[in-house]
Design an enzyme around this catalytic site. Sequence first.
Site, PDB file in Angstrom:
ATOM      1  N   SER A 260      -0.492 -20.429 -35.447  1.00 40.67           N
ATOM      2  CA  SER A 260      -0.327 -20.354 -34.003  1.00 40.67           C
ATOM      3  C   SER A 260      -1.570 -19.787 -33.314  1.00 40.67           C
ATOM      4  O   SER A 260      -2.643 -20.348 -33.510  1.00 40.67           O
ATOM      5  CB  SER A 260       0.934 -19.513 -33.745  1.00 40.67           C
ATOM      6  OG  SER A 260       1.609 -20.007 -32.639  1.00 40.67           O
ATOM      7  N   HIS A 401       8.603 -24.097 -35.452  1.00 38.19           N
ATOM      8  CA  HIS A 401       7.399 -23.274 -35.461  1.00 38.19           C
ATOM      9  C   HIS A 401       7.640 -22.049 -36.356  1.00 38.19           C
ATOM     10  O   HIS A 401       8.346 -21.118 -35.960  1.00 38.19           O
ATOM     11  CB  HIS A 401       7.164 -22.845 -34.006  1.00 38.19           C
ATOM     12  CG  HIS A 401       5.841 -22.211 -33.751  1.00 38.19           C
ATOM     13  ND1 HIS A 401       4.670 -22.927 -33.669  1.00 38.19           N
ATOM     14  CD2 HIS A 401       5.504 -20.924 -33.519  1.00 38.19           C
ATOM     15  CE1 HIS A 401       3.678 -22.108 -33.408  1.00 38.19           C
ATOM     16  NE2 HIS A 401       4.153 -20.878 -33.314  1.00 38.19           N
TER      17      HIS A 401
HETATM   18  C1  GCU Z   1       2.907 -19.241 -27.443  1.00 35.84           C
HETATM   19  C2  GCU Z   1       1.712 -19.990 -26.910  1.00 35.84           C
HETATM   20  C3  GCU Z   1       1.054 -20.813 -28.018  1.00 35.84           C
HETATM   21  C4  GCU Z   1       0.765 -19.970 -29.221  1.00 35.84           C
HETATM   22  C5  GCU Z   1       2.005 -19.228 -29.648  1.00 35.84           C
HETATM   23  C6  GCU Z   1       1.770 -18.176 -30.751  1.00 35.84           C
HETATM   24  O1  GCU Z   1       3.921 -20.131 -27.774  1.00 35.84           O
HETATM   25  O2  GCU Z   1       2.134 -20.770 -25.846  1.00 35.84           O
HETATM   26  O3  GCU Z   1      -0.148 -21.369 -27.534  1.00 35.84           O
HETATM   27  O4  GCU Z   1       0.256 -20.766 -30.262  1.00 35.84           O
HETATM   28  O5  GCU Z   1       2.535 -18.496 -28.550  1.00 35.84           O
HETATM   29  O6  GCU Z   1       0.656 -17.800 -31.018  1.00 35.84           O
HETATM   30  O7  GCU Z   1       2.763 -17.684 -31.272  1.00 35.84           O
END
Ligand code: GCU
Length: 421
Positions: A260, A401
């Site tokens: 992420s 995710h």
């Molecule tokens: C949020 C954000 C993402 C990121 C994620 C994370 O969802 O919008 O861009 O990748 O956090 O890092 O957990």
Amino acid sequence: MKRATLALVVLAACAAGWSAVAEELPEADKLPVIEEMPDPLVMLDGQRLTEQDQWPARRDQLRQLFEHYMYGKAPPAPESVRFKVRSEDPKYFDGKATKREVTVHYGPEGAPPINLLMVVPNDLGKSAPVVLGLNFCGNHTLLDDETIALPTVWMPNRCPGCEGNKATDKGRGARVGRFDFEYAVERGYSVATFYHGDIDPDVNDFNNGVHPHFREKEARQGPHDWACIAAWAWGLSRAIDYLEKDESIDNERIIVYGHSRNGKTALLCGAFDERVAIVIPHQAGCGGSSPSRSPVGEQLKDINSRFPHWFCGEFHKFNDDPRRLPIDQNCLIAMCAPRPVLLTNAKDDQWADPSGQFDALKSAGKAYRFLGSPGLEAEKQPPLGQPLLSHLGYYIRAGKHSVTRDDWKVFLDFADKRFAK
Ligand code: GCU
């Protein structure tokens, strides 16, 4: 502005040599609209590369563009890092591994150190490849081990066991599996990680973390200065400075990985630091591995409003029209060429735009082929659960995710395959 006009601006700047270009680059609203992701093999002045020896100039240009318009410019690498081994346990995981905690100081005096947690396989008979990555909530959350140091820096209260923005013992072992140490060791890989807040807390404030230690006392954060992701990526490079000195690690086989926001950071580190052998941004999405121009999933205005500190001030000017960016994330992947990159995704994580990431990979593949590497060996995205482990690799699984054992299996299968070449 049309591309031809832009070419004139850029040519004028070129007369002074590329080093001077950053100051001469047009403001965001003066840049032309480019519908598709910019071709990694076409210079900003419209010239297409024809010889491989022109690539370093294009790569350098891309670096300057990413620094100027997106991530901000980080300071040069320090001359050396100093380190201290805080703890060592040679009989970890029933004697299969050695656990080490290392404090890495990169100066200047008073700058916050990196607290690296490493687990290295024993009895390999040679130095081990390493998966290096940032973690979200502190080293102590990743293993069930009460000896691991608690972070003393600022922590987000959403992290397990954190109270009043401090880590507590309650968070120990709460995120086991995020970094699959024991499995990696069994497969002959070491793992090294540190909390990203060691370098810079994940808050919209440039007066904490590394930032104030690298600018003049009275100076304030400028629109092209390094923001949070650039600082984290620079921190990963400082961890590599240490790993290069650690004899148990094979510094020809350094994999940089991240999930992420940490995946966005891994890709930036891999693109800028050629010591990285393989880059694995996992579900990195917007501002990382997915195109800024794509209408799918998270948009620039979403990310810049929720996380205004991740990118430099200039990047916010593209919120309403990302098509003005003279770069896109295909170019960041291309900057890794000819080194292997694996993008991994989940079907229910459309926020990270898995299909857009495949398109970015495909476009980056042009730079790989230009440099004589096979790049991406597929025209279409592979079916769910079937990893494509070509030199540029792609994987999408069912689910959300998250980080799973199956993901780690794919990361290490990819690494085995690429290192075998
Ligand atoms: C949020 C954000 C993402 C990121 C994620 C994370 O969802 O919008 O861009 O990748 O956090 O890092 O957990």
